[in-house]
Design a protein around this motif. Structure first.
Motif, PDB file in Angstrom:
ATOM      1  N   GLN A  42      53.564  50.028 -10.516  1.00  0.00           N
ATOM      2  CA  GLN A  42      52.898  49.781 -11.800  1.00  0.00           C
ATOM      3  C   GLN A  42      53.867  49.155 -12.800  1.00  0.00           C
ATOM      4  OE1 GLN A  42      49.487  50.351 -12.749  1.00  0.00           O
ATOM      5  NE2 GLN A  42      50.295  48.955 -14.288  1.00  0.00           N
ATOM      6  N   GLN A  43      55.099  49.666 -12.843  1.00  0.00           N
ATOM      7  CA  GLN A  43      56.097  49.101 -13.747  1.00  0.00           C
ATOM      8  C   GLN A  43      56.404  47.655 -13.384  1.00  0.00           C
ATOM      9  OE1 GLN A  43      59.016  52.154 -13.014  1.00  0.00           O
ATOM     10  NE2 GLN A  43      58.757  53.044 -15.052  1.00  0.00           N
ATOM     11  N   ALA A  44      56.492  47.384 -12.078  1.00  0.00           N
ATOM     12  CA  ALA A  44      56.768  46.021 -11.623  1.00  0.00           C
ATOM     13  C   ALA A  44      55.636  45.084 -12.054  1.00  0.00           C
ATOM     14  CB  ALA A  44      56.938  45.996 -10.102  1.00  0.00           C
ATOM     15  N   GLN A  45      54.399  45.560 -11.960  1.00  0.00           N
ATOM     16  CA  GLN A  45      53.250  44.748 -12.373  1.00  0.00           C
ATOM     17  C   GLN A  45      53.290  44.480 -13.877  1.00  0.00           C
ATOM     18  OE1 GLN A  45      49.344  46.651 -12.081  1.00  0.00           O
ATOM     19  NE2 GLN A  45      48.438  44.718 -11.448  1.00  0.00           N
ATOM     20  N   ASP A  46      53.622  45.509 -14.657  1.00  0.00           N
ATOM     21  CA  ASP A  46      53.704  45.346 -16.114  1.00  0.00           C
ATOM     22  C   ASP A  46      54.779  44.325 -16.491  1.00  0.00           C
ATOM     23  OD1 ASP A  46      51.736  47.232 -16.375  1.00  0.00           O
ATOM     24  OD2 ASP A  46      53.070  48.859 -16.996  1.00  0.00           O
ATOM     25  N   VAL A  47      55.950  44.460 -15.861  1.00  0.00           N
ATOM     26  CA  VAL A  47      57.058  43.552 -16.170  1.00  0.00           C
ATOM     27  C   VAL A  47      56.693  42.119 -15.781  1.00  0.00           C
ATOM     28  CG1 VAL A  47      59.441  42.925 -15.582  1.00  0.00           C
ATOM     29  CG2 VAL A  47      58.855  45.311 -16.028  1.00  0.00           C
ATOM     30  N   PHE A  48      56.004  41.956 -14.649  1.00  0.00           N
ATOM     31  CA  PHE A  48      55.614  40.598 -14.230  1.00  0.00           C
ATOM     32  C   PHE A  48      54.664  39.979 -15.253  1.00  0.00           C
ATOM     33  CE2 PHE A  48      52.914  37.541 -11.986  1.00  0.00           C
ATOM     34  CZ  PHE A  48      53.896  36.670 -11.546  1.00  0.00           C
TER      35      PHE A  48
ATOM     36  N   ALA B  96      62.426  38.494 -15.784  1.00  0.00           N
ATOM     37  CA  ALA B  96      61.942  39.807 -15.357  1.00  0.00           C
ATOM     38  C   ALA B  96      63.076  40.821 -15.298  1.00  0.00           C
ATOM     39  CB  ALA B  96      61.266  39.685 -13.988  1.00  0.00           C
ATOM     40  N   LYS B  97      64.218  40.401 -14.780  1.00  0.00           N
ATOM     41  CA  LYS B  97      65.381  41.294 -14.687  1.00  0.00           C
ATOM     42  C   LYS B  97      65.816  41.743 -16.074  1.00  0.00           C
ATOM     43  CE  LYS B  97      70.022  41.484 -12.636  1.00  0.00           C
ATOM     44  NZ  LYS B  97      71.035  40.711 -11.870  1.00  0.00           N
ATOM     45  N   ASN B  98      65.815  40.815 -17.022  1.00  0.00           N
ATOM     46  CA  ASN B  98      66.204  41.145 -18.384  1.00  0.00           C
ATOM     47  C   ASN B  98      65.238  42.151 -19.010  1.00  0.00           C
ATOM     48  OD1 ASN B  98      67.824  40.728 -20.799  1.00  0.00           O
ATOM     49  ND2 ASN B  98      66.090  39.598 -21.616  1.00  0.00           N
TER      50      ASN B  98
ATOM     51  N   GLU C  76      54.501  40.630 -18.449  1.00  0.00           N
ATOM     52  CA  GLU C  76      55.302  40.271 -19.615  1.00  0.00           C
ATOM     53  C   GLU C  76      56.106  38.999 -19.347  1.00  0.00           C
ATOM     54  OE1 GLU C  76      57.631  43.521 -21.286  1.00  0.00           O
ATOM     55  OE2 GLU C  76      56.285  44.950 -20.343  1.00  0.00           O
ATOM     56  N   THR C  77      56.595  38.876 -18.118  1.00  0.00           N
ATOM     57  CA  THR C  77      57.389  37.708 -17.742  1.00  0.00           C
ATOM     58  C   THR C  77      56.563  36.427 -17.820  1.00  0.00           C
ATOM     59  OG1 THR C  77      58.781  39.050 -16.266  1.00  0.00           O
ATOM     60  CG2 THR C  77      58.755  36.673 -15.884  1.00  0.00           C
ATOM     61  N   VAL C  78      55.321  36.475 -17.324  1.00  0.00           N
ATOM     62  CA  VAL C  78      54.444  35.302 -17.366  1.00  0.00           C
ATOM     63  C   VAL C  78      54.161  34.899 -18.810  1.00  0.00           C
ATOM     64  CG1 VAL C  78      52.139  34.424 -16.816  1.00  0.00           C
ATOM     65  CG2 VAL C  78      53.377  35.792 -15.130  1.00  0.00           C
TER      66      VAL C  78
ATOM     67  N   SER D  60      70.796  32.492 -22.521  1.00  0.00           N
ATOM     68  CA  SER D  60      69.401  32.191 -22.176  1.00  0.00           C
ATOM     69  C   SER D  60      68.555  33.449 -22.145  1.00  0.00           C
ATOM     70  CB  SER D  60      69.331  31.478 -20.818  1.00  0.00           C
ATOM     71  OG  SER D  60      69.773  32.329 -19.784  1.00  0.00           O
ATOM     72  N   GLN D  61      69.117  34.557 -21.680  1.00  0.00           N
ATOM     73  CA  GLN D  61      68.355  35.810 -21.634  1.00  0.00           C
ATOM     74  C   GLN D  61      68.065  36.320 -23.042  1.00  0.00           C
ATOM     75  OE1 GLN D  61      71.041  37.998 -19.030  1.00  0.00           O
ATOM     76  NE2 GLN D  61      69.529  37.941 -17.396  1.00  0.00           N
ATOM     77  N   GLN D  62      69.027  36.176 -23.934  1.00  0.00           N
ATOM     78  CA  GLN D  62      68.813  36.604 -25.313  1.00  0.00           C
ATOM     79  C   GLN D  62      67.703  35.771 -25.962  1.00  0.00           C
ATOM     80  OE1 GLN D  62      72.544  36.657 -27.462  1.00  0.00           O
ATOM     81  NE2 GLN D  62      73.603  37.624 -25.750  1.00  0.00           N
TER      82      GLN D  62
END
Length: 199
Positions: free
Chosen positions: A49-55, A85-87, A57-59, A118-120
């Motif tokens: 579920q966390q992975a889905q949420d982060v993805f 996503a890692k960030n 947000e990433t999109v 770039s991450q910031q």
């Protein structure tokens, strides 16, 4: 979710900038990158579920960066999405660690996560975008996302600020709000708001 078209990296960026039918490029991103990114995040300790949420947000963050002409093709889009996503996930880990520190009242040593420029930029862009999106969402979603992204409270802390029974209820509500967020991006209103902000 099945994409109707295949895009090269250059074509995908162009399709998002064109802003005529975002459903197709977004569907393509989900079809070609969600599985790999979810596996990557799970390897770093995220639940499904966390992975889905982060993805999700990433999109949202990626589309905003492209629309603002901040994306630079120095690496493949898949590599760029992984960095975003890692960030996002590492920031979530840091929030949880800060929460544990306050609860246990002792300093817990942990290695700092190095963030390049770039991450910031990616994190700042995502927060700016979410501010304009929040105005279009219902009050419960606004409160949860404000507490999570701007107050930087953990899920456990949010339970004490809002009338929800437990962490799982808050987590489920946050997930639904993120799905709503993705839907707003697909339907264009956000892009108009961002254009107004740049004027």
């Amino acid at each position: 979710m099945k994409a109707d078209e295949f895009y090269t990296d250059e074509e995908l960026v162009a399709a998002i900038k064109e802003d005529k039918d975002l459903n197709k490029p977004i569907s393509f991103i989900y079809q070609h990158h969600s599985g790999k990114l979810s596996s990557f995040l799970i390897n770093y300790g995220a639940s499904e579920q966390q992975a889905q949420d982060v993805f999700q947000e990433t999109v949202v963050a990626f589309i905003d960066i492209v629309k603002k002409d901040r994306y630079r093709p120095d690496a493949k889009i898949g590599t760029f999405l992984t960095a975003v996503a890692k960030n996002i996930w590492f920031n979530e880990i840091k929030k949880n660690e800060r929460s544990a520190f306050r609860e246990k009242q002792f300093e817990k040593g942990r290695g700092e996560i190095e963030e390049d420029v770039s991450q910031q930029i990616q994190e700042r862009e995502m927060k700016q975008q979410m501010r304009s999106l929040l105005k279009q969402m219902d009050e419960p979603c606004q409160k949860i996302l404000l507490l999570f992204y701007y107050e930087e409270l953990s899920i456990k802390e949010i339970v004490h600020h809002l009338p929800y029974e437990n962490e799982q209820v808050v987590r489920n509500k946050k997930s639904k709000c993120l799905q709503h967020l993705t839907g707003l991006v697909k339907n264009h209103p956000l892009m108009e708001a961002l254009a107004n902000e740049k004027k």
